[in-house]
Structure formats: structure tokens, C-alpha cells
Design an enzyme around this catalytic site. Structure first.
Site, PDB file in Angstrom:
ATOM      1  N   PRO A  27       0.887  -1.259  -0.069  1.00 57.78           N
ATOM      2  CA  PRO A  27       0.009   0.184  -0.001  1.00 57.78           C
ATOM      3  C   PRO A  27       0.955   1.168   0.084  1.00 57.78           C
ATOM      4  CG  PRO A  27       0.009  -0.995   2.417  1.00 57.78           C
ATOM      5  CD  PRO A  27       0.568  -2.073   1.211  1.00 57.78           C
ATOM      6  N   ASN A  28       0.384   2.370  -0.741  1.00 57.79           N
ATOM      7  CA  ASN A  28       0.815   3.673  -0.835  1.00 57.79           C
ATOM      8  C   ASN A  28       2.252   3.692  -1.719  1.00 57.79           C
ATOM      9  OD1 ASN A  28      -1.177   4.877   1.099  1.00 57.79           O
ATOM     10  ND2 ASN A  28       0.060   3.597   2.555  1.00 57.79           N
TER      11      ASN A  28
ATOM     12  N   HIS B 250      12.985  -2.449   1.809  1.00 64.28           N
ATOM     13  CA  HIS B 250      12.276  -1.269   2.139  1.00 64.28           C
ATOM     14  C   HIS B 250      13.242  -0.195   1.530  1.00 64.28           C
ATOM     15  CE1 HIS B 250       9.502  -3.581   4.371  1.00 64.28           C
ATOM     16  NE2 HIS B 250      10.547  -4.201   4.870  1.00 64.28           N
ATOM     17  N   ILE B 251      12.564   0.759   1.185  1.00 64.77           N
ATOM     18  CA  ILE B 251      13.273   2.107   0.545  1.00 64.77           C
ATOM     19  C   ILE B 251      13.923   2.608   1.685  1.00 64.77           C
ATOM     20  CG2 ILE B 251      12.794   3.946  -0.721  1.00 64.77           C
ATOM     21  CD1 ILE B 251      10.308   2.820  -2.064  1.00 64.77           C
ATOM     22  N   SER B 252      13.194   2.831   2.642  1.00 69.07           N
ATOM     23  CA  SER B 252      13.738   3.439   3.859  1.00 69.07           C
ATOM     24  C   SER B 252      14.551   2.782   4.894  1.00 69.07           C
ATOM     25  CB  SER B 252      12.699   4.443   4.549  1.00 69.07           C
ATOM     26  OG  SER B 252      11.746   3.457   4.994  1.00 69.07           O
TER      27      SER B 252
ATOM     28  N   ARG C  33       4.669  11.039  -2.289  1.00 70.72           N
ATOM     29  CA  ARG C  33       4.524  10.476  -0.929  1.00 70.72           C
ATOM     30  C   ARG C  33       6.037  10.790  -0.042  1.00 70.72           C
ATOM     31  NH1 ARG C  33       4.795   4.492   1.112  1.00 70.72           N
ATOM     32  NH2 ARG C  33       4.206   5.075   3.211  1.00 70.72           N
TER      33      ARG C  33
ATOM     34  N   GLU D 227      13.209  -9.585   0.814  1.00 75.16           N
ATOM     35  CA  GLU D 227      12.369  -8.449   1.202  1.00 75.16           C
ATOM     36  C   GLU D 227      13.092  -6.856   1.082  1.00 75.16           C
ATOM     37  OE1 GLU D 227      11.638  -8.931   5.433  1.00 75.16           O
ATOM     38  OE2 GLU D 227      10.787  -6.693   5.785  1.00 75.16           O
TER      39      GLU D 227
ATOM     40  N   ARG E  92       7.982   0.013  13.229  1.00 73.59           N
ATOM     41  CA  ARG E  92       8.632  -0.454  11.798  1.00 73.59           C
ATOM     42  C   ARG E  92       9.594  -1.376  12.070  1.00 73.59           C
ATOM     43  NH1 ARG E  92       6.113   3.330   8.176  1.00 73.59           N
ATOM     44  NH2 ARG E  92       5.618   5.186   9.322  1.00 73.59           N
TER      45      ARG E  92
HETATM   46  C1  DQA Z   1       8.501   0.957   3.517  1.00 70.18           C
HETATM   47  C2  DQA Z   1       8.537   1.174   4.866  1.00 70.18           C
HETATM   48  C3  DQA Z   1       7.407   0.932   5.569  1.00 70.18           C
HETATM   49  O1  DQA Z   1       7.476   1.057   7.036  1.00 70.18           O
HETATM   50  C4  DQA Z   1       6.207   1.844   5.299  1.00 70.18           C
HETATM   51  O2  DQA Z   1       5.092   1.380   5.764  1.00 70.18           O
HETATM   52  C5  DQA Z   1       6.388   1.838   3.741  1.00 70.18           C
HETATM   53  C6  DQA Z   1       7.335   1.849   2.968  1.00 70.18           C
HETATM   54  C7  DQA Z   1       9.877   1.294   2.634  1.00 70.18           C
HETATM   55  O3  DQA Z   1      10.001   0.977   1.648  1.00 70.18           O
HETATM   56  O4  DQA Z   1      10.852   2.018   3.428  1.00 70.18           O
HETATM   57  O5  DQA Z   1       5.028   2.056   3.197  1.00 70.18           O
HETATM   58  O6  DQA Z   1       8.228  -0.446   3.196  1.00 70.18           O
END
Ligand code: DQA
Length: 147
Positions: free
Chosen positions: A9-10, A99-101, A17, A97, A110
Site C-alpha cells: 500500500p501507498n 524497504h526503501i527507507s 509521497r 524483502e 516499523r
Molecule cells: C516501507 C517502510 C514501511 O514502514 C512503510 O510503511 C512503507 C514503505 C519502505 O519501503 O521504506 O510504506 O516499506
């Protein structure tokens, strides 16, 4: 070899964003970059994004049934969804897996992932380049020098 790059999502809002966290690359630009990068590495990259949890679970079942490697950024569901963790447990191919951040430098909620226990490896905090590193790892792991 087909690789599914699945996004939760998002992430369709990348670029707009919170750019100070997620950068300015749009989702469409990211998808095009990953398809092109995959082609260079002889990977048939299929990039998808959904805001519906059941749809992501269906895609994970598809990957499980076909043995496709998966690059997964489940976004917020990473931290909340036992169901997505259970779907990841069924995968038979590589699971990276992404994650961008750097989620470990952010809020404590998180820091936990329902996915990591099922993942081959985890890439966090390298921006959208993390996806390319994941594809390179999959190419290196699945292809022999003769290919
Ligand atoms: C994310 C990190 C998650 O905590 C967050 O909810 C996201 C993006 C990332 O790619 O850094 O929507 O997965």
C-alpha cells in the site's frame, strides 16, 4: 526467468509521497527501470502494486505455485500482517524483502517484520536502488555463467 516484484500500500504514490523519506522517483519510473534492469540480467521482471491485502496474498500464492522468485516491499503490511507472513512461508523460490527507507532508524513499530523470518535476505535503506540490488542477487543466484 520470471521474477515478481510485488509492492504494497501507498507505494503507487512514490515520488509524491513524503519524498524526503522515499525519494522523488515515481512508481512508473521505478517499474520501467526494473524491467529494463531485469532484461539486462535475462530476468523477465513483472512489477505490481496493490492497495488491497488480499490481492497481494493472491500474487504470493501465484509465485508459490510457479516457484517464481519474489522481491517484496509489503510496505505497512510488513509490520501488521500475519496473513502476508503466512503467504511468504509458502514460497519455494528466493524471497528478497526490500524497504526503501531504513526502517530500523524510524519508529519502533516499523522495526518488526512478519516477512523477514521467511526471506532469503532483506535490503533496507538503500532507496529505490535496493530493488535493483535484489534483482542482481536473484540473477547471480539463479543463473550459471553459461547462460
Ligand atoms: C516501507 C517502510 C514501511 O514502514 C512503510 O510503511 C512503507 C514503505 C519502505 O519501503 O521504506 O510504506 O516499506
Amino acid at each position: 526467468m520470471k521474477v515478481l516484484v510485488l509492492n504494497g500500500p501507498n507505494l503507487n504514490r512514490l515520488g509524491k509521497r513524503e519524498p524526503e523519506i522515499y525519494g522523488r522517483t515515481t512508481f512508473d519510473d521505478l517499474a520501467a527501470t526494473l524491467v529494463a534492469h531485469g532484461r539486462k540480467r535475462s530476468l523477465d521482471v513483472d512489477v505490481r502494486q496493490t492497495n488491497n491485502e488480499g490481492e497481494l496474498i493472491d500474487w504470493l500464492h501465484e509465485a508459490a505455485d510457479h516457484g517464481h522468485p519474489v522481491v517484496l516491499n509489503a510496505a505497512a503490511w510488513t509490520h501488521t500482517s500475519v496473513a502476508i507472513g503466512d503467504a511468504c512461508a509458502q514460497l519455494t523460490g528466493l524471497l528478497i524483502e526490500v524497504h526503501i527507507s531504513n526502517v530500523h532508524r524510524r519508529e519502533p513499530f516499523r522495526h518488526h517484520s512478519y516477512i523477514s523470518a521467511h526471506a532469503t535476505g532483506v535490503i533496507v535503506g538503500l532507496g529505490v536502488r535496493g530493488y535493483e540490488h535484489a534483482l542482481d542477487f536473484i540473477a547471480d543466484e539463479t543463473q550459471t555463467d553459461a547462460e
